[in-house]
Write an enzyme that holds these catalytic residues in place. Structure first.
Site, short mmCIF file in Angstrom:
data_model
loop_
_atom_site.label_atom_id
_atom_site.label_comp_id
_atom_site.label_asym_id
_atom_site.label_seq_id
_atom_site.Cartn_x
_atom_site.Cartn_y
_atom_site.Cartn_z
N GLY A 192 78.05 -30.66 6.79
CA GLY A 192 76.83 -29.94 7.15
C GLY A 192 77.07 -29.13 8.41
N GLN A 211 74.90 -24.66 16.05
CA GLN A 211 76.31 -25.03 16.23
C GLN A 211 77.23 -23.81 16.22
OE1 GLN A 211 76.14 -28.27 13.04
NE2 GLN A 211 77.59 -29.12 14.51
N CYS A 217 80.09 -35.42 14.10
CA CYS A 217 79.46 -34.12 14.29
C CYS A 217 80.55 -33.13 14.69
CB CYS A 217 78.41 -34.23 15.40
SG CYS A 217 77.57 -32.67 15.73
N LEU A 218 80.59 -31.98 14.04
CA LEU A 218 81.62 -30.98 14.37
C LEU A 218 81.51 -30.51 15.82
CD1 LEU A 218 81.62 -28.73 11.15
CD2 LEU A 218 83.34 -30.42 11.82
N GLU A 243 71.24 -32.38 10.29
CA GLU A 243 71.17 -30.94 10.54
C GLU A 243 69.79 -30.54 11.07
OE1 GLU A 243 73.98 -29.75 10.69
OE2 GLU A 243 74.93 -31.35 9.53
N HIS A 287 69.67 -31.02 14.68
CA HIS A 287 70.30 -29.93 15.43
C HIS A 287 69.30 -28.79 15.68
CE1 HIS A 287 74.52 -30.81 16.03
NE2 HIS A 287 74.69 -31.16 14.77
#
Ligand code: ZN
Length: 170
Positions: free
Chosen positions: A48, A53, A90-91, A133, A136
């Site tokens: 996701g 981001q 989480c990226l 997501e 975020h």
């Protein structure tokens, strides 16, 4: 298409709330953003990705848990059922994996690329990723969903690794 730069914690953009996309803003540039977000998500092997981001403060997220891409514009959880704890990464916070409690089953509304309202139901991993997501889009990170003592420990570890890399401290 080109992969986008993923903003990493503690980039302040990750802490801001995203604005809803207005139907008039539906355009090729929104479509391109979603395509680029999907590509970026696949390159970095994420399931996701949310627009903040990649530095865009708009309510757009992409998800793919291996069942095909889903793009969510202005997504909102309207119903939650049950609870479930599982590990999440989480990226934007590389190498950190935390046990996070989420709703097990959710009902979500969003807008599709044609500007039409859509409703979907999700459970398990898909429900988890969508909730991650949507967090975020509100400036909420997995670090906010763990007890404060654990959070302090992880943040001090992260700070040590930034020092080693010569990175800037907040
Ligand atoms: Zn994330």
């Amino acid at each position: 298409m080109s992969p986008l730069e993923i903003r990493k914690y503690p980039d302040p953009v990750l802490r801001r709330s995203s604005a809803a996309v207005e139907v008039e803003e539906f355009s090729d540039s929104l479509r391109n953003l979603i395509d680029n977000m999907l590509e970026t998500m696949y390159i970095f092997k994420g399931v996701g990705l949310a627009a903040p981001q990649v530095g865009m403060l708009i309510q757009v997220a992409t998800v793919d848990i291996g069942q095909g891409p889903i793009s969510l514009i202005n997504p909102q959880v309207i119903e939650t059922e049950g609870g479930d704890i599982a590990e999440e990464g989480c990226l934007s916070i590389p190498d950190v994996y935390l046990e996070i409690k989420r709703g097990k089953k959710i009902a979500v509304t969003a807008i599709n690329l044609k500007g039409k309202e859509i409703a979907l139901e999700a459970e398990g991993l898909l429900a988890r990723v969508i909730q991650h997501e949507i967090d975020h889009l509100k400036g909420v990170l997995i670090l906010d969903r763990i007890p404060s003592l654990e959070r302090q420990m992880i943040i001090s570890k992260l700070k040590k690794s930034w020092k080693k890399k010569g990175g800037e401290l907040m």
